[in-house]
Scaffold this motif. Structure first.
Motif: not given
Length: 377
Positions: A141-146
């Motif tokens: 999820x690291x690249x998908x979280x804002x």
């Protein structure tokens, strides 16, 4: 309305000893009354500790606070509406540690998301996941979280202490091939809004604050994998205002196996209501069903991200809803001009028929490839 008198009354009633206090939502009928109240309350709350428990919900011109059963509309009749601030629960049924399954989960493949990735991955579509938070350290999820918000404690990040929110986020937007799993819309952005506690419970006012945050921060989609049995006018008001602002709301129907009823907010026509299916394209036994369902999607034995970088298998209409939110992200990345009504229409026009003798003929299962194909005609 004399907002000063109302504030004094509120201050007195919130500190009333010996009374049974319950959380309420108080909506102001007139915009000017609400504005005056917020202005006076903002000036007073620093010096009056009681008033710090009051929370404002601008999206519906309302406040929430604990007050006794003696409701204020008796004194301020016609100027405010009062309703009990009800409890809401997340829609997960069972949970267990699955056999190792990496790559594309069965549900993601089943709805034909991989066929869409050559033309859309949901790039930069913003999805507000109103849930228990998210595991910020999960490698998938690291690249998908804002940026998100913790409505239970605004000084903290929306960390997940339950697992449900992380599971939902994984199905929507996990992106860690080839080491981990991949979600329906791997380049969409998850904005985690923690409105639910570690038990998977929230108040209606928390949900309304979450919707308010999503509208103000320009979310494209709100994922609502939760519900309650009774209607709330305040929640309907918030959902309506969000839909009018162009936000697409995807909501789970509930896990009671009912044939003619579904939970709120999925029952409101402004949402896309989702039921759950099995691998065999049959309605899952636990899923609510019937005329109020807009679309079905995989919700049985779904493996997705979990706390501490792990994975879990869950069943529920919650899981089905996350597949639909991902599908909408894929659609909006290609057709950003679509309204909530047009998105619902695109989903319904491209459904696969369900299997089973008693399967409904008016609705079917999510088919992303067909949906995108129809939109190109």
């Amino acid at each position: 309305m004399d907002t000063t008198a109302f504030l004094r009354w509120l201050q007195g009633t919130m500190t009333e000893k010996g009374a049974s206090h319950r959380k309420r939502i108080i909506r102001f009928q007139h915009t000017e009354d609400f504005r005056r109240f917020v202005h006076e309350w903002s000036e007073m709350k620093g010096s009056v500790s009681t008033l710090q428990a009051v929370r404002q919900m601008g999206i519906i011109q309302a406040i929430s606070c604990p007050i006794p059963d003696d409701s204020p509309h008796r004194r301020f009749d016609g100027r405010v509406w009062v309703e009990t601030d009800q409890r809401v629960r997340i829609h997960g049924v069972t949970s267990r540690v699955p056999a190792p399954e990496k790559g594309i989960p069965w549900g993601v493949a089943h709805v034909k998301a991989p066929q869409a990735w050559s033309t859309t991955t949901g790039h930069k579509i913003r999805i507000g996941v109103v849930d228990t938070g998210v595991d910020f350290n999960h490698p998938d999820l690291r690249g998908s979280l804002a940026r998100g918000i913790n409505l239970l404690n605004r000084s903290l990040l929306p960390h997940d202490d339950n697992g449900h929110g992380t599971h939902i986020a994984g199905t929507i937007a996990a992106a860690n091939q080839p080491q981990g799993m991949i979600g329906v819309a791997p380049r969409s952005l998850i904005h985690p809004i923690k409105a639910f506690d570690h038990n998977g419970s929230a108040y209606v006012s928390d949900i309304i604050l979450a919707i308010d945050w999503c509208v103000r921060n320009r979310m494209n989609i709100i994922n609502m994998s939760f519900g309650m049995k009774s209607r709330s006018k305040a929640l309907l008001n918030a959902v309506t205002n969000a839909a009018n602002a162009g936000v697409i709301i995807v909501a789970s129907s509930g896990n009671d196996g009912k044939r003619r009823a579904i939970d709120y907010p999925a029952r409101y026509p402004q949402t896309i209501s989702v039921g759950a299916t099995t691998r065999l394209r049959r309605i899952a036994p636990f899923s609510n069903r019937g005329i109020y369902i807009d679309i079905y999607a995989p919700g049985d034995k779904i493996t997705s991200a979990w706390l501490k970088g792990k994975y879990h298998e869950m069943s529920g209409t919650s899981m089905a809803t996350s597949h639909v939110s991902g599908a909408v992200a894929l659609l909006l990345a290609k057709h950003p001009e679509l309204t909530p009504t047009e998105v619902k229409s695109a989903l319904r026009r491209s459904m696969q028929p369900l299997r089973g003798k008693k399967a409904p003929r008016m609705t079917g299962e999510l088919d992303i490839a067909k949906m995108l194909q129809i939109m190109e005609k």
